[in-house]
Write a protein that holds these residues in place. Structure first.
Motif, PDB file in Angstrom:
ATOM      1  N   PHE A   1       0.833  -1.206   0.000  1.00  0.00           N
ATOM      2  CA  PHE A   1       0.000   0.000   0.000  1.00  0.00           C
ATOM      3  C   PHE A   1       0.864   1.252   0.000  1.00  0.00           C
ATOM      4  O   PHE A   1       0.611   2.214  -0.752  1.00  0.00           O
ATOM      5  N   ILE A   2       1.920   1.239   0.846  1.00  0.00           N
ATOM      6  CA  ILE A   2       2.817   2.402   0.889  1.00  0.00           C
ATOM      7  C   ILE A   2       3.522   2.581  -0.450  1.00  0.00           C
ATOM      8  O   ILE A   2       3.705   3.697  -0.952  1.00  0.00           O
ATOM      9  N   GLY A   3       3.903   1.454  -1.074  1.00  0.00           N
ATOM     10  CA  GLY A   3       4.567   1.531  -2.381  1.00  0.00           C
ATOM     11  C   GLY A   3       3.656   2.110  -3.451  1.00  0.00           C
ATOM     12  O   GLY A   3       4.071   2.973  -4.248  1.00  0.00           O
ATOM     13  N   VAL A   4       2.392   1.643  -3.477  1.00  0.00           N
ATOM     14  CA  VAL A   4       1.424   2.159  -4.464  1.00  0.00           C
ATOM     15  C   VAL A   4       1.151   3.630  -4.206  1.00  0.00           C
ATOM     16  O   VAL A   4       1.065   4.451  -5.142  1.00  0.00           O
ATOM     17  N   PHE A   5       1.021   4.002  -2.936  1.00  0.00           N
ATOM     18  CA  PHE A   5       0.786   5.403  -2.589  1.00  0.00           C
ATOM     19  C   PHE A   5       1.942   6.279  -3.062  1.00  0.00           C
ATOM     20  O   PHE A   5       1.734   7.363  -3.623  1.00  0.00           O
TER      21      PHE A   5
ATOM     22  N   LEU B   1       1.762   6.708  -6.843  1.00  0.00           N
ATOM     23  CA  LEU B   1       0.717   7.650  -7.233  1.00  0.00           C
ATOM     24  C   LEU B   1       1.143   9.094  -6.968  1.00  0.00           C
ATOM     25  O   LEU B   1       0.884  10.007  -7.787  1.00  0.00           O
ATOM     26  N   CYS B   2       1.787   9.304  -5.829  1.00  0.00           N
ATOM     27  CA  CYS B   2       2.272  10.649  -5.513  1.00  0.00           C
ATOM     28  C   CYS B   2       3.296  11.117  -6.557  1.00  0.00           C
ATOM     29  O   CYS B   2       3.318  12.291  -6.980  1.00  0.00           O
ATOM     30  N   PHE B   3       4.147  10.177  -6.981  1.00  0.00           N
ATOM     31  CA  PHE B   3       5.161  10.518  -7.989  1.00  0.00           C
ATOM     32  C   PHE B   3       4.503  10.844  -9.321  1.00  0.00           C
ATOM     33  O   PHE B   3       4.860  11.826  -9.996  1.00  0.00           O
ATOM     34  N   LEU B   4       3.494  10.031  -9.720  1.00  0.00           N
ATOM     35  CA  LEU B   4       2.823  10.269 -11.000  1.00  0.00           C
ATOM     36  C   LEU B   4       1.999  11.558 -10.975  1.00  0.00           C
ATOM     37  O   LEU B   4       1.810  12.206 -12.019  1.00  0.00           O
ATOM     38  N   ARG B   5       1.490  11.942  -9.843  1.00  0.00           N
ATOM     39  CA  ARG B   5       0.677  13.152  -9.716  1.00  0.00           C
ATOM     40  C   ARG B   5       1.515  14.396  -9.405  1.00  0.00           C
ATOM     41  O   ARG B   5       0.964  15.469  -9.161  1.00  0.00           O
TER      42      ARG B   5
ATOM     43  N   LEU C   1       4.326   9.057   8.085  1.00  0.00           N
ATOM     44  CA  LEU C   1       3.145   8.992   8.939  1.00  0.00           C
ATOM     45  C   LEU C   1       2.464   7.634   8.840  1.00  0.00           C
ATOM     46  O   LEU C   1       2.077   7.036   9.861  1.00  0.00           O
ATOM     47  N   MET C   2       2.318   7.109   7.620  1.00  0.00           N
ATOM     48  CA  MET C   2       1.689   5.791   7.443  1.00  0.00           C
ATOM     49  C   MET C   2       2.546   4.684   8.041  1.00  0.00           C
ATOM     50  O   MET C   2       2.035   3.743   8.656  1.00  0.00           O
TER      51      MET C   2
END
Length: 339
Positions: free
Chosen positions: A32-36, A39-43, A56-57
């Motif tokens: 989950f942390i990896g996918v998050f 996504l942050c990198f792509l956005r 934090l997570m």
């Protein structure tokens, strides 16, 4: 120091088990942390915000794992205690944290109720059996005493032979009674200081007719020794040892004396057939008769077992040395109790 090391080792083992059992959860959180992060990198989310959110997570996940591990550890310790002493402790099971856990606890409680009901039934059956056999052993003494009186009216080889067999029957009845009493022997003990010679004479007097009839020489001189013991139970042990000595000594002598090498250790030595070396380690086992017992056909394998049990409860000791064709020595250590 050793206890601390053992405690640390146990803790590490518990953590290892916990991680193995929850590896899938840890992988899911990491995924989950990896996918998050992806996504942050792509956005094009600012890097400091992304790092902050990941930390934090990760911290929340670590806190969750620590909290869950604490409950896991507590449950393990409670269950380990129950495993060591399971009876009557199911109410102390950890609080169920889910439907399946509650279902398992209900099943365990159901089994416990069934076990307790069966235990009550078995205890009642055992009490009934004990009462019956105790009553039987007492009642059988009446016809034995009557037969002895009848046989004493005539003195013939046949009557003497019958008296001898009747004496053996009485001894087996007495052994059965003592065996039944063993269950509650502790409450029956009365310790006092006794003159050991008086106790020896009680046992010897009982077997005097057999010594005379079998022409076995008794070598005994007063030992002038006082012991702290229970009279009834120690005399029973002395009688059993003398009975065995007479049973397996066809000719020769039985010698009773204090060991010169150990304090208050009574030795009963015979010149009988002896005990095979392979039988010696097992002679105190319940029901074990050995080579001599199989040859005699009448041995029960209970006498020496009772002697060992009684001596242990009296805080005394018993050991045996023997050599085939030479004889047997029984050592009764009577110096192990003091007030």
């Amino acid at each position: 120091m050793e206890q601390q090391k053992e405690g640390i080792r146990q803790e590490f083992m518990l953590i290892n088990w916990y991680l193995k059992e929850h590896l899938a959860s840890a992988v899911r959180i990491a995924a989950f942390i990896g996918v998050f992060s992806l996504l942050c990198f792509l956005r094009n989310v600012p890097q400091d915000v992304t790092v902050y959110m990941i930390v934090l997570m990760a911290a929340a996940g670590a806190a969750g794992f620590c909290f869950h591990y604490g409950k896991y550890r507590k449950h393990h310790l409670v269950l380990a205690l129950l495993a060591a002493e399971p009876q009557g402790k199911t109410e102390a099971l950890p609080e169920a944290d889910g439907l399946l856990a509650r279902d398992y606890q209900q099943i365990i409680a159901s089994y416990e109720r069934q076990f307790q009901e069966e235990q009550i039934k078995m205890e009642q059956k055992y009490r009934d059996m004990m009462e019956y056999y105790t009553m039987w052993t007492h009642q059988i003494k009446t016809p034995i005493a009557a037969m002895r009186l009848l046989l004493q009216e005539e003195d013939t080889p046949l009557s003497r032979e019958m008296q001898s067999e009747l004496f053996q029957t009485e001894q087996y009845v007495q052994m059965a009674l003592q065996y039944l009493r063993m269950e509650k022997m502790t409450s029956d003990l009365v310790f006092a200081r006794y003159d050991l010679d008086a106790l020896i004479r009680q046992a010897v007097r009982k077997y005097a007719p057999l010594f005379i009839r079998r022409k076995i020489i008794l070598s005994y001189e007063p030992v002038h020794c006082e012991v702290l013991t229970d009279e009834k139970w120690l005399v029973f042990v002395l009688e059993q040892i003398l009975s065995n000595a007479l049973k397996y000594t066809k000719s020769g002598s039985i010698h009773i004396y204090l060991s010169p090498d150990a304090p208050k250790t009574l030795v009963i030595e015979d010149t009988g057939i002896g005990i095979a070396p392979e039988d010696l380690p097992r002679i105190f086992e319940k029901g074990y008769t050995g080579c001599n017992g199989r040859a005699d056909k009448r041995s029960t394998g209970i006498g020496l077992y009772l002697c060992r049990q009684i001596m242990e409860k009296l805080s005394h000791t018993i050991r045996i040395e023997s050599e085939m064709g030479v004889g047997t020595k029984v050592y009764l250590g009577l110096d192990t109790v003091s007030l």
